[in-house]
Design an enzyme around this catalytic site. Structure first.
Site, short mmCIF file in Angstrom:
data_model
loop_
_atom_site.label_atom_id
_atom_site.label_comp_id
_atom_site.label_asym_id
_atom_site.label_seq_id
_atom_site.Cartn_x
_atom_site.Cartn_y
_atom_site.Cartn_z
N GLU A 54 1.07 3.77 2.00
CA GLU A 54 1.67 4.10 3.30
C GLU A 54 2.84 3.18 3.62
OE1 GLU A 54 -2.86 4.84 3.71
OE2 GLU A 54 -1.53 3.45 2.66
N CYS A 102 -1.89 -0.70 7.43
CA CYS A 102 -1.10 0.53 7.32
C CYS A 102 -1.08 1.30 8.63
CB CYS A 102 -1.63 1.40 6.18
SG CYS A 102 -1.35 0.67 4.55
N CYS A 132 -5.68 1.74 6.09
CA CYS A 132 -6.30 0.47 6.46
C CYS A 132 -5.66 -0.01 7.76
CB CYS A 132 -6.11 -0.55 5.34
SG CYS A 132 -4.43 -1.21 5.22
N HIS A 169 0.85 -1.19 0.00
CA HIS A 169 0.00 0.00 0.00
C HIS A 169 0.89 1.24 0.00
CE1 HIS A 169 -3.76 -2.13 1.88
NE2 HIS A 169 -3.24 -2.80 0.86
#
Length: 154
Positions: A53, A84, A81, A51
């Site tokens: 992040e 993350c 999420c 992701h």
């Protein structure tokens, strides 16, 4: 638009015009300077953890040469999420700024909100089952760790 959120937004746009992953971007800022800038790369890497992040944290820790980012802040185009958010907490980033939220992500087909519900025990459907196995044996690893004299906590 906030200059750091604009940089995260520009990262997310790379996946609107390209195809490396979802429409997510993130930047990490230290002392007013962007030290890492990334977008979602799940499809490009075949890595479900890549992701924006996570990619930004990996880049920032490499550039800064350390695993704690307690003097940094992160800007993300969407509410992180749970994975993350956990990484942000592990990295000790004290401030998180985000644009869209988990419901917005759910509305376009992403599972962020389901994962939050699963962790909270409120998911209507269970897609993953967890089982304890070999607890006593595995706890012995913790006994060994606690006795280790030269350990570095993170």
């Amino acid at each position: 638009m906030n200059e750091y959120m604009k940089a995260a937004y520009d990262e997310a746009m790379k996946n609107i015009t390209g195809s490396e992953g979802g429409p997510f971007g993130a930047v990490i800022v230290k002392d007013g300077e962007i030290v890492a800038s990334a977008h979602n790369q799940v499809l490009a890497t075949n890595d479900p953890t890549m992701h924006a992040e996570i990619a930004a944290i990996r880049m920032a820790t490499r550039r800064l040469g350390r695993f704690h980012l307690e003097d940094c802040e992160i800007y993300a185009t969407c509410e992180p999420c749970p994975m993350c958010m956990a990484a942000i907490i592990w990295a000790k980033i004290p401030k998180v700024y985000f644009g869209a939220n988990r419901k917005d992500a759910e509305d376009i087909g992403f599972d962020d909100n389901y994962i939050y519900e699963f962790i909270a025990g409120s998911a209507r459907e269970i897609k993953t089952y967890c089982y304890i196995l070999e607890h006593d044996s595995c706890v012995k690893l913790f006994d060994q760790w606690i006795k280790k004299e030269n350990k570095e906590m993170y």
